[in-house]
Design a protein around this motif. Structure first.
Motif, PDB file in Angstrom:
ATOM      1  N   ASN A   1       0.842  -1.196   0.000  1.00 45.33           N
ATOM      2  CA  ASN A   1       0.000   0.000   0.000  1.00 45.33           C
ATOM      3  C   ASN A   1       0.878   1.247   0.000  1.00 45.33           C
ATOM      4  N   LEU A   2       0.680   2.111  -0.987  1.00 42.13           N
ATOM      5  CA  LEU A   2       1.346   3.401  -1.049  1.00 42.13           C
ATOM      6  C   LEU A   2       0.264   4.464  -1.002  1.00 42.13           C
ATOM      7  N   GLU A   3       0.421   5.443  -0.106  1.00 45.32           N
ATOM      8  CA  GLU A   3      -0.595   6.491   0.048  1.00 45.32           C
ATOM      9  C   GLU A   3       0.065   7.810   0.399  1.00 45.32           C
ATOM     10  N   GLY A   4      -0.643   8.895   0.159  1.00 50.50           N
ATOM     11  CA  GLY A   4      -0.148  10.214   0.540  1.00 50.50           C
ATOM     12  C   GLY A   4       1.108  10.636  -0.185  1.00 50.50           C
ATOM     13  N   GLY A   5       1.204  10.339  -1.495  1.00 52.16           N
ATOM     14  CA  GLY A   5       2.366  10.758  -2.275  1.00 52.16           C
ATOM     15  C   GLY A   5       3.600   9.897  -2.060  1.00 52.16           C
ATOM     16  N   SER A   6       3.456   8.730  -1.519  1.00 52.81           N
ATOM     17  CA  SER A   6       4.602   7.833  -1.311  1.00 52.81           C
ATOM     18  C   SER A   6       5.026   7.213  -2.639  1.00 52.81           C
ATOM     19  N   PHE A   7       6.223   6.614  -2.655  1.00 53.47           N
ATOM     20  CA  PHE A   7       6.753   6.201  -3.943  1.00 53.47           C
ATOM     21  C   PHE A   7       7.766   5.066  -3.842  1.00 53.47           C
ATOM     22  N   ILE A   8       7.942   4.400  -4.976  1.00 53.16           N
ATOM     23  CA  ILE A   8       9.038   3.469  -5.230  1.00 53.16           C
ATOM     24  C   ILE A   8       9.653   3.963  -6.525  1.00 53.16           C
ATOM     25  N   ILE A   9      10.939   4.367  -6.495  1.00 54.04           N
ATOM     26  CA  ILE A   9      11.544   4.983  -7.678  1.00 54.04           C
ATOM     27  C   ILE A   9      12.985   4.521  -7.859  1.00 54.04           C
ATOM     28  N   ASN A  10      13.348   4.387  -9.097  1.00 52.14           N
ATOM     29  CA  ASN A  10      14.710   4.076  -9.486  1.00 52.14           C
ATOM     30  C   ASN A  10      15.107   5.168 -10.463  1.00 52.14           C
ATOM     31  N   SER A  11      16.065   6.021 -10.094  1.00 56.50           N
ATOM     32  CA  SER A  11      16.377   7.175 -10.936  1.00 56.50           C
ATOM     33  C   SER A  11      17.881   7.338 -11.122  1.00 56.50           C
ATOM     34  N   HIS A  12      18.223   8.016 -12.212  1.00 56.91           N
ATOM     35  CA  HIS A  12      19.629   8.256 -12.509  1.00 56.91           C
ATOM     36  C   HIS A  12      19.771   9.482 -13.386  1.00 56.91           C
ATOM     37  N   ILE A  13      21.038   9.943 -13.547  1.00 52.04           N
ATOM     38  CA  ILE A  13      21.300  11.134 -14.341  1.00 52.04           C
ATOM     39  C   ILE A  13      22.223  10.817 -15.511  1.00 52.04           C
ATOM     40  N   ASP A  14      22.161  11.683 -16.504  1.00 52.25           N
ATOM     41  CA  ASP A  14      23.039  11.662 -17.672  1.00 52.25           C
ATOM     42  C   ASP A  14      23.039  10.304 -18.369  1.00 52.25           C
ATOM     43  N   THR A  15      24.184   9.748 -18.751  1.00 48.18           N
ATOM     44  CA  THR A  15      24.204   8.562 -19.614  1.00 48.18           C
ATOM     45  C   THR A  15      24.163   7.241 -18.856  1.00 48.18           C
ATOM     46  N   THR A  16      24.208   7.250 -17.545  1.00 49.10           N
ATOM     47  CA  THR A  16      24.098   6.000 -16.800  1.00 49.10           C
ATOM     48  C   THR A  16      22.629   5.569 -16.752  1.00 49.10           C
ATOM     49  N   LEU A  17      22.399   4.308 -16.435  1.00 46.43           N
ATOM     50  CA  LEU A  17      21.044   3.748 -16.534  1.00 46.43           C
ATOM     51  C   LEU A  17      20.441   3.430 -15.174  1.00 46.43           C
ATOM     52  N   PRO A  18      19.145   3.767 -14.989  1.00 40.08           N
ATOM     53  CA  PRO A  18      18.451   3.303 -13.789  1.00 40.08           C
ATOM     54  C   PRO A  18      18.123   1.820 -13.929  1.00 40.08           C
ATOM     55  N   GLY A  19      18.043   1.134 -12.812  1.00 38.07           N
ATOM     56  CA  GLY A  19      17.690  -0.285 -12.826  1.00 38.07           C
ATOM     57  C   GLY A  19      16.199  -0.490 -12.998  1.00 38.07           C
ATOM     58  N   ASN A  20      15.795  -1.733 -12.900  1.00 37.62           N
ATOM     59  CA  ASN A  20      14.391  -2.112 -13.022  1.00 37.62           C
ATOM     60  C   ASN A  20      13.722  -2.144 -11.655  1.00 37.62           C
ATOM     61  N   ILE A  21      12.404  -2.103 -11.675  1.00 36.34           N
ATOM     62  CA  ILE A  21      11.596  -2.284 -10.467  1.00 36.34           C
ATOM     63  C   ILE A  21      10.690  -3.482 -10.701  1.00 36.34           C
ATOM     64  N   SER A  22      10.745  -4.455  -9.784  1.00 32.75           N
ATOM     65  CA  SER A  22       9.873  -5.632  -9.849  1.00 32.75           C
ATOM     66  C   SER A  22       9.076  -5.723  -8.558  1.00 32.75           C
ATOM     67  N   VAL A  23       7.753  -5.860  -8.689  1.00 33.21           N
ATOM     68  CA  VAL A  23       6.888  -5.965  -7.523  1.00 33.21           C
ATOM     69  C   VAL A  23       5.978  -7.177  -7.709  1.00 33.21           C
ATOM     70  N   ALA A  24       5.977  -8.060  -6.718  1.00 27.71           N
ATOM     71  CA  ALA A  24       5.062  -9.208  -6.709  1.00 27.71           C
ATOM     72  C   ALA A  24       4.274  -9.160  -5.402  1.00 27.71           C
ATOM     73  N   SER A  25       2.961  -9.053  -5.507  1.00 26.66           N
ATOM     74  CA  SER A  25       2.118  -8.925  -4.326  1.00 26.66           C
ATOM     75  C   SER A  25       0.698  -9.366  -4.671  1.00 26.66           C
TER      76      SER A  25
END
Length: 172
Positions: free
Chosen positions: A62-86
């Motif tokens: 449960n995510l509420e009130g603007g909560s988050f799960i994020i994978n972020s990066h800058i410039d030429t490097t890569l963010p990873g993946n997000i996997s959720v099983a529920s």
């Protein structure tokens, strides 16, 4: 916040969570890669390597009130993946699950010759409910980078009150 960040010449590691139940509220977050609070510390973010994945397995998420799960990066490097099983996933009140990459130090990407891919989001659940402007999103503003994929395996999906699923590239 719970996260894996890099403050030196290395990438961040994976975040793996196995739990019976997870609730994030009031702008709480699980994140990997760029720690946005670093700008408040008068430090330059230094992200020379790719970001680890986020993997969550839980009976209920449960995510509420603007909560988050994020994978972020800058410039030429890569963010990873997000996997959720529920069994049940609920996002409400502007909460989100996202991967993103944005330019910070590098503005000229004209020397890039190959196309790469932003991190993707994989969701496996019995029930996915998004309400009140909540979203699942993969986005990039880096030229020659595809937005990540969004893959959802669910018995039911409900989007209400301006909620969305979005995979996009944005102009730089």
């Amino acid at each position: 916040f719970l996260g894996s960040y890099t403050y030196s010449n290395a990438g961040s590691g994976d975040v793996k969570i196995n739990s019976n139940g997870i609730t994030l509220s009031n702008k709480s977050g699980i994140e990997s890669g760029l720690d946005p609070r670093i700008f408040d510390l008068d430090m330059d973010p230094f992200l020379p390597d790719d970001v680890g994945d986020i993997q969550i397995t839980s009976e209920n998420l449960n995510l509420e009130g603007g909560s988050f799960i994020i994978n972020s990066h800058i410039d030429t490097t890569l963010p990873g993946n997000i996997s959720v099983a529920s069994k049940k996933i609920s996002l409400a009140d502007g909460s989100y699950i996202a991967t993103e990459s944005v330019p910070l130090y590098q503005s000229d990407f004209s020397n890039r010759t190959e196309v790469d891919q932003n991190g993707s989001v994989y969701i496996k659940t019995g029930s996915l409910d998004l309400s009140d402007s909540s979203y699942v999103k993969t986005t990039t503003v880096i030229p020659k980078r595809n937005a990540g994929d969004i893959t959802i395996e669910a018995d039911s999906v409900s989007l209400t009150d301006r909620s969305s699923l979005l995979s996009n590239t944005e102009p730089n």
